[in-house]
Design an enzyme around this catalytic site. Structure first.
Site, short mmCIF file in Angstrom:
data_model
loop_
_atom_site.label_atom_id
_atom_site.label_comp_id
_atom_site.label_asym_id
_atom_site.label_seq_id
_atom_site.Cartn_x
_atom_site.Cartn_y
_atom_site.Cartn_z
N GLU A 145 4.66 10.54 -7.08
CA GLU A 145 5.82 10.76 -6.20
C GLU A 145 6.13 9.56 -5.32
OE1 GLU A 145 3.36 12.89 -6.63
OE2 GLU A 145 4.20 14.85 -7.19
N PHE A 184 -1.35 28.20 -1.04
CA PHE A 184 -1.62 27.20 -2.08
C PHE A 184 -0.51 26.15 -2.08
CE2 PHE A 184 -1.16 25.74 -6.55
CZ PHE A 184 -2.33 24.98 -6.58
N GLN A 185 -0.89 24.90 -2.02
CA GLN A 185 0.03 23.75 -2.01
C GLN A 185 1.05 23.82 -0.88
OE1 GLN A 185 1.42 23.07 -6.10
NE2 GLN A 185 -0.38 21.75 -6.37
N LYS A 192 10.67 28.13 -1.94
CA LYS A 192 10.95 28.58 -3.30
C LYS A 192 11.89 29.79 -3.32
CE LYS A 192 8.53 29.16 -7.66
NZ LYS A 192 7.21 29.21 -8.32
N MET A 244 -2.75 -12.78 0.54
CA MET A 244 -2.34 -12.99 1.93
C MET A 244 -3.49 -12.70 2.90
SD MET A 244 -0.09 -14.15 3.83
CE MET A 244 1.67 -14.06 3.51
C1 TPP Z 1 -0.52 -0.28 1.20
C2 TPP Z 1 -1.01 -1.52 1.84
N1 TPP Z 1 -2.33 -1.70 2.04
C3 TPP Z 1 -2.79 -2.83 2.62
C4 TPP Z 1 -1.92 -3.81 3.04
C5 TPP Z 1 -2.43 -5.08 3.70
N2 TPP Z 1 -2.11 -6.26 2.91
C6 TPP Z 1 -1.05 -7.07 3.17
S1 TPP Z 1 -0.89 -8.32 2.10
C7 TPP Z 1 -2.25 -7.83 1.25
C8 TPP Z 1 -2.72 -8.61 0.04
C9 TPP Z 1 -1.78 -8.53 -1.10
O1 TPP Z 1 -2.42 -9.02 -2.24
P1 TPP Z 1 -1.64 -9.19 -3.60
O2 TPP Z 1 -0.86 -8.01 -3.90
O3 TPP Z 1 -2.60 -9.63 -4.63
O4 TPP Z 1 -0.58 -10.32 -3.26
P2 TPP Z 1 -0.74 -11.85 -2.86
O5 TPP Z 1 -0.82 -11.89 -1.35
O6 TPP Z 1 -1.94 -12.39 -3.53
O7 TPP Z 1 0.54 -12.45 -3.35
C10 TPP Z 1 -2.81 -6.70 1.82
C11 TPP Z 1 -4.06 -6.05 1.35
C12 TPP Z 1 -0.54 -3.56 2.83
N3 TPP Z 1 0.39 -4.41 3.21
N4 TPP Z 1 -0.12 -2.43 2.22
#
Ligand code: TPP
Length: 558
Positions: A49, A111-112, A161, A470
């Site tokens: 979803e 439920f749900q 529902k 990042m």
């Molecule tokens: C759902 C979620 N969890 C954690 C983060 C924290 N976060 C920001 S950037 C990042 C790393 C992203 O890694 P990747 O997708 O490999 O991209 P890159 O930075 O290597 O381009 C994380 C863990 C986030 N933004 N969103």
């Protein structure tokens, strides 16, 4: 005519001009799915979803129309939450429809059962729990109106529902709407507009700081006329990219944490900051007290709550940006600022965005430059979150609005791919690229099944650095290279994975393979393609302003 709640819902969606909905069925929404079976509206079955909510969001961002998603009660509804919050933070109009347990079971831990109405209060513009079928037509009409007018946002309608199966005499979908307590202001106050024009005529170093509101309001043409008339340089937020042509000589690109030096310097030295549909987000301002410290501020926004929230506005103007700019055009005179223009030209010339082209290394920035060239700057680009997102924002020059879809406010990893599915469904003939990180793509990679079944030729460019890039960058710069839990050594073979789903997969490890791979992907138009780019593993996004520092405090390429 006697109609059931579900039939009324589908009739209302048709009358609202909805062409496609994204969803996933379950017990508490089955009556609605039974009507969908006979409906003219296209339903795209997602695999999770969260994918439905992001796809509806991508549909909305790429078209300006409302995106619609559907889920069942309980876990179905809660799985929508991240997507709804993402849309809320970026002011995107979506209508989320959830099934709910019968009204006699509400509040019994049935439920749900999940209180999705309560859960989504802080992340929706408005939401409804429909207790009687008689309320349903009016509620749907209101929901669509509220989602799209004023400052747009997500609206949720939770339908038990028994309301879906109940029947009533249906006189047709209401044509009129009257919500006395809801009156967005569209026209700017003429006195304030005059004051703004005066301030503009006196300014010597004006800067336009343009946000996503430009795109939402469809004011890109008006902005261009305005900027050219007063010869003001324009910088855009992440959400504002494409609201002003990135290749225009007045464009300074993005500002803020990963903005250009020209933009950050210009804002800092400006004597008049014209903030248009932007909200002084902390990723933009850095240390607030050092942000445009000597500037008078004109702040134009449709949402009065944004004005003065983070920075006092000397001249606040509440209204729809397109209308306000049209009124401003009539008040302002042509201006030039040759010294200021020269200064900015100089910054742009001496501090362009740059990366090192090292032999034997495939640079992610290079990949994006090539995507830009091959798509002639005209693709719809979605991104995930992280370095991939910032490089896409920096190296793909967006000249038109609704071409860059990215989770700015919430920063949701896993956004880009389902959003690309939504955008591709809405724009069948267009090239849609998800620029992804290897971490983010794995958050909703199951949607490959959706794209394959729906024959959506989305292209996924994975900038695969085998890291949560990042976060690794922050660990390198601010945590002494202690790479705690950011290595993604267990990545799957993405090409094999693509094939397992019936998609196309290409591996690229060398610079000279980039263009041929992109050309190959561009030819595939009946299913998604993954291109797994093995890029330099420890490349960083520069310039970078450390969190909380002044925006002139930029770390540069070593
Ligand atoms: C759902 C979620 N969890 C954690 C983060 C924290 N976060 C920001 S950037 C990042 C790393 C992203 O890694 P990747 O997708 O490999 O991209 P890159 O930075 O290597 O381009 C994380 C863990 C986030 N933004 N969103």
């Amino acid at each position: 005519m006697l109609k059931s709640g579900s039939e009324i819902l589908l009739d209302a969606l048709e009358k609202e001009g909805v062409e496609v909905i994204f969803g996933f069925p379950g017990g508490a929404i089955l009556p609605v799915y039974d009507v969908i079976y006979d409906s003219k509206i296209r339903h795209i079955l997602v695999r999770h979803e969260q994918g439905a909510a992001h796809a509806a969001d991508g549909y909305a961002r790429s078209t300006g129309k409302i995106g619609v998603c559907v889920a069942t009660s309980g876990p179905g509804a809660t799985n929508l939450v991240t997507g709804i919050a993402t849309a809320y933070m970026d002011s995107i109009p979506i209508v989320a429809i959830t099934g709910q347990v019968g009204t006699d079971l509400l509040g019994n831990d049935s439920f749900q059962e999940a209180d999705i109405f309560g859960i989504t209060i802080p992340i929706t513009k408005y939401n409804y729990l429909v207790k009687k079928i008689e309320d349903l037509p009016g509620i749907i009409k209101e929901a669509f109106y509220i989602a799209q007018t004023g400052r747009p946002g997500p609206v949720l309608i939770d339908i038990p529902k028994n309301v879906q199966v109940a029947k009533m005499e249906y006189a047709g979908y209401p044509k009129e709407i009257n919500i006395p307590s809801y009156n967005p202001t569209f026209k700017g106050n003429p006195r304030q507009i005059k004051l703004a024009a005066e301030a503009i005529s006196k300014a010597e170093r004006p800067v336009i700081y343009a946000g996503g509101g430009i795109i939402i309001s469809g004011a890109d043409e008006e902005l261009k006329i305005f900027a050219e008339k007063i010869e003001a340089p324009v910088t855009m937020t992440l959400m504002g990219l494409g609201g002003f042509p990135g290749t225009h000589e007045l464009s300074m690109g993005m500002l803020g944490m990963h903005g250009t030096r020209a933009a950050n310097y210009a804002v800092t030295e400006s004597d008049l900051l014209i903030a248009i549909g932007a909200r002084f987000d902390d990723r933009v301002t850095g240390k607030l007290s050092a942000f445009a410290p000597n500037a008078k501020v004109i702040h134009i926004d449709i949402d009065p709550a944004e004005i003065g929230k983070r920075r006092k506005a000397d001249i606040p103007i509440v209204g729809d940006i397109k209308q306000v700019l049209q009124s401003l055009h009539k008040e302002i005179k042509t201006k030039t600022h040759s010294d200021w223009a020269k200064k900015i030209e100089n910054w742009k010339k001496h501090h362009p965005l740059a990366y090192k082209n090292e032999k034997g290394k495939l640079k992610p920035q290079f990949v994006i430059e090539k995507i830009y060239e091959i798509t002639k700057g005209d693709a719809i680009i979605t991104t995930e979150v992280g370095q991939n997102q910032m490089w896409a924002a920096q190296y793909y020059k967006f000249d038109k609005p609704r071409r860059f879809l990215s989770s700015g406010g919430l920063g949701t990893m896993g956004y880009g791919f389902p959003a690309a599915i939504g955008a591709q469904a809405a724009n069948p003939g267009k090239t849609v690229f998800d620029i992804a990180g290897d971490g983010s793509i794995q958050m909703n990679i199951q949607e490959l099944g959706t794209a394959v079944c729906s024959k959506l030729p989305v292209k996924i460019a994975i900038l695969n650095n085998f890291y949560l890039g990042m976060v690794r960058q922050w660990q390198e710069l601010f945590f002494n290279k202690r790479y705690s839990n950011t290595c993604l050594a267990g990545n799957p073979n993405f090409v094999a994975l693509a094939k397992a789903y019936g998609a196309h997969g290409i591996l690229v490890t060398k610079q000279e393979e980039v263009v041929p791979a992109l050309k190959e992907a561009m030819k595939i138009n009946d299913r998604p393609t993954i291109i797994d780019f093995h890029v330099a593993q420890e490349e960083n996004v520069f310039p970078m302003v450390p969190a909380g520092a002044a925006i002139t405090d930029m770390i540069e390429l070593a």
